[in-house]
Design a protein around this motif. Structure first.
Motif, PDB file in Angstrom:
ATOM      1  N   UNK A 184      42.869  31.502   6.496  1.00  0.00           N
ATOM      2  CA  UNK A 184      41.855  30.518   6.883  1.00  0.00           C
ATOM      3  C   UNK A 184      40.787  31.234   7.701  1.00  0.00           C
ATOM      4  N   UNK A 185      39.639  31.445   7.073  1.00  0.00           N
ATOM      5  CA  UNK A 185      38.571  32.230   7.711  1.00  0.00           C
ATOM      6  C   UNK A 185      37.997  31.527   8.943  1.00  0.00           C
ATOM      7  N   UNK A 186      38.156  30.211   9.008  1.00  0.00           N
ATOM      8  CA  UNK A 186      37.610  29.515  10.180  1.00  0.00           C
ATOM      9  C   UNK A 186      38.219  30.055  11.470  1.00  0.00           C
ATOM     10  N   UNK A 187      39.443  30.563  11.369  1.00  0.00           N
ATOM     11  CA  UNK A 187      40.105  31.114  12.560  1.00  0.00           C
ATOM     12  C   UNK A 187      39.271  32.210  13.215  1.00  0.00           C
ATOM     13  N   UNK A 188      38.441  32.899  12.425  1.00  0.00           N
ATOM     14  CA  UNK A 188      37.576  33.955  12.974  1.00  0.00           C
ATOM     15  C   UNK A 188      36.616  33.334  13.987  1.00  0.00           C
ATOM     16  N   UNK A 189      36.090  32.170  13.638  1.00  0.00           N
ATOM     17  CA  UNK A 189      35.197  31.487  14.582  1.00  0.00           C
ATOM     18  C   UNK A 189      35.973  30.848  15.726  1.00  0.00           C
ATOM     19  N   UNK A 190      37.156  30.368  15.422  1.00  0.00           N
ATOM     20  CA  UNK A 190      37.978  29.766  16.486  1.00  0.00           C
ATOM     21  C   UNK A 190      38.302  30.798  17.567  1.00  0.00           C
ATOM     22  N   UNK A 191      38.509  32.049  17.163  1.00  0.00           N
ATOM     23  CA  UNK A 191      38.793  33.097  18.151  1.00  0.00           C
ATOM     24  C   UNK A 191      37.638  33.209  19.148  1.00  0.00           C
ATOM     25  N   UNK A 192      36.428  33.239  18.630  1.00  0.00           N
ATOM     26  CA  UNK A 192      35.252  33.348  19.505  1.00  0.00           C
ATOM     27  C   UNK A 192      35.116  32.087  20.358  1.00  0.00           C
ATOM     28  N   UNK A 193      35.346  30.937  19.728  1.00  0.00           N
ATOM     29  CA  UNK A 193      35.216  29.675  20.448  1.00  0.00           C
ATOM     30  C   UNK A 193      36.204  29.587  21.616  1.00  0.00           C
ATOM     31  N   UNK A 194      37.465  29.959  21.385  1.00  0.00           N
ATOM     32  CA  UNK A 194      38.443  29.908  22.485  1.00  0.00           C
ATOM     33  C   UNK A 194      38.086  30.939  23.560  1.00  0.00           C
ATOM     34  N   UNK A 195      37.617  32.117  23.135  1.00  0.00           N
ATOM     35  CA  UNK A 195      37.187  33.129  24.110  1.00  0.00           C
ATOM     36  C   UNK A 195      36.076  32.556  24.987  1.00  0.00           C
ATOM     37  N   UNK A 196      35.177  31.790  24.376  1.00  0.00           N
ATOM     38  CA  UNK A 196      34.040  31.217  25.108  1.00  0.00           C
ATOM     39  C   UNK A 196      34.479  30.053  26.003  1.00  0.00           C
ATOM     40  N   UNK A 197      35.410  29.238  25.508  1.00  0.00           N
ATOM     41  CA  UNK A 197      35.857  28.103  26.322  1.00  0.00           C
ATOM     42  C   UNK A 197      36.673  28.564  27.522  1.00  0.00           C
ATOM     43  N   UNK A 198      37.441  29.641  27.317  1.00  0.00           N
ATOM     44  CA  UNK A 198      38.356  30.067  28.378  1.00  0.00           C
ATOM     45  C   UNK A 198      37.842  31.276  29.159  1.00  0.00           C
TER      46      UNK A 198
END
Ligand code: ATP
Ligand code: MG
Length: 455
Positions: free
Chosen positions: A158-172
């Protein structure tokens, strides 16, 4: 393992207990465990269980079939909805987006293994405590986003996970673990397979996070090259101009961080200078200029927000803020009233915020003057509001009915007369009186009615 205690809301605790009483395993899982361990308030409490959907449904009087195929049943408990999902493993991902099938399993470990990042792959129950098979807690303490298992395989599913990684890095405010980053870079091009809606939702979460500067990482990993190539152009565009000290892209990143985490505002900051790369000229002294970039940026913002399937209200508001972000306001009450009418009463306060966020992302050159100017616009704007000046057609003392009563018929010129009155009132609020306006514009009326142009 250390003793870890998480405070579960009564509704979720009740659901876990009931499932356990009937011989099933049940845990709260994922985001809520992560957020609780961080001392944050979880958005929602998801539950994972060994019970099959039908077995779950049999135990609770009020359920909704949310996604039976994927094993999810929603239970209403104490007025709150809880998503209860059967332990599952995702089948093969043939298209890099969704599993071709899901299989239920009796193993909690297998269920946790299908989840994206170690910090999202922990489960907890009062009975059994924290279940952490993949070092989620350690990574939480180290501030690391780390794929569960082989990152290349996981992003391949699931390629969306690539964006989720950045998103969680940004949220946390976290870093992404090295091998995970390498896989992100390698597979970023496969984001082209992901739907615009899913991309937009992650992008928005990134923008609204406390660390929108992680956009830089999205660029370095080749993510924006696929989902927002216009941003990469900005990163490649230096600004040799006394007003600036960053490239267009870096200026954009800083300006987003300067703005309040409001959707429209942060989207406007993201897009406000996208037209600059296309407008750049360099004069004989070597100074860069970007004449007309506002309009180009506005058009690009419109296209990009359509591409991202943004709703119309958001798109139109953002485009307007982008279009007017460099509009100068004359420092008189009439000048401010005119700007408010053009930009819109609802958007004007956001326009002021855009200006400030933009200014604070420029060089120090004339910064104080720019901020003083903005403060003066604010002061005049407050005064205009306090005085209750007419700022919209609906507050005009003359209505369409008054013109009809005076013998005119609705039509193009009819609108022109009202607009002339409105313009007058914007210049001079004391003119907002029926008698004055009807008298002052009587000539226009008589001309129109006489020549019959209005018919
Ligand atoms: P938030 O709700 O704050 O955005 P979250 O971690 O709860 O964060 P959700 O998207 O609600 O994220 O997903 C709930 C859980 O489901 C995640 O914690 C993760 O374990 C799992 N999950 C969600 N999306 C994926 C995905 N694309 N791939 C793998 N696991 C996922
Ligand atoms: Mg969630």
């Amino acid at each position: 393992m250390r003793e870890i205690e998480i405070k579960i809301p009564p509704g979720a605790a009740k659901i876990l207990r009931r499932l356990e009483e009937h011989g099933y395993e049940a845990y709260v899982v994922g985001g809520c465990v992560r957020d609780s361990l961080l001392g944050r308030n979880p958005n929602d409490w998801d539950i994972t269980t060994s019970a099959l959907p039908m077995q779950v449904k049999a135990l609770f009087p009020r359920t909704i079939d949310t996604g039976l195929k994927h094993g999810t049943v929603t239970i209403l408990e104490g007025g709150e909805p809880y998503e209860v999902t059967t332990y599952r493993v995702d089948g093969e991902y043939l298209d890099g987006r969704h599993p071709s099938e899901v299989t239920f399993t009796a193993s909690l470990r297998e269920d946790l293994q299908r989840r994206d990042f170690t910090i999202n792959a922990m489960a907890y129950s009062e009975k059994h405590g924290l279940q952490d098979y993949f070092d989620g807690l350690t990574h939480l303490e180290k501030g690391l986003i780390c794929a569960v298992g082989d990152p290349l395989q996981r992003f391949g599913e699931d390629a969306l996970r690539i964006m989720r990684a950045v998103r969680f890095a940004a949220q946390l405010g976290y870093e992404v673990e090295e091998e995970t980053v390498r896989a992100m870079k390698e597979l970023a091009p496969t984001l082209s397979k992901i739907s615009a809606e899913r991309i937009a939702s992650e992008l928005e979460k990134l923008l609204l996070s406390p660390h929108p500067e992680k956009l830089r990482m999205a660029c370095e990993c080749g993510i924006t090259a696929i989902i927002l190539p216009e941003f990469d152009r900005c990163m490649e565009t230096p600004q040799n101009n006394p007003h600036h000290c960053y490239s267009v892209g870096e200026h954009t990143i800083v300006s987003i961080g300067n703005a309040r985490p409001d959707r429209v505002l942060r989207l406007a900051m993201l897009l406000h200078d996208f037209g600059k790369p296309a407008c750049k000229t360099t004069d004989e002294e070597g100074i860069d200029h970007f004449h007309g970039h506002q309009e180009i940026s506005a058009q690009m913002a419109n296209d990009i927000l359509r591409r991202l399937k943004s709703d119309n209200v958001t798109r139109k508001s953002v485009v307007k803020l982008v279009r007017f972000h460099d509009r100068a306001v004359r420092l008189t009450p009439a000048g401010v009233r005119k700007a408010v009418v053009q930009i819109g009463e609802d958007l004007f306060p956001l326009y002021l915020e855009v200006k400030e966020a933009d200014t604070l992302a420029q060089s120090e050159y004339m910064r104080q003057e720019k901020l003083d100017y903005l403060e003066e616009v604010r002061r005049l704007y407050r005064k205009v509001l306090e005085d209750g000046d007419c700022l919209s057609m609906k507050d005009l003392a003359v209505k369409g009915d008054d013109l009809i009563a005076a013998g005119m018929q609705p039509g193009k010129q009819f609108k022109e007369v009202l607009e002339a009155m409105f313009e007058d009132v914007i210049r001079e609020p004391s003119h907002n009186e029926k008698a004055y306006l009807m008298d002052r514009y009587a000539d226009a009326r008589s001309v129109l009615t006489k020549t019959g142009q209005n018919k």
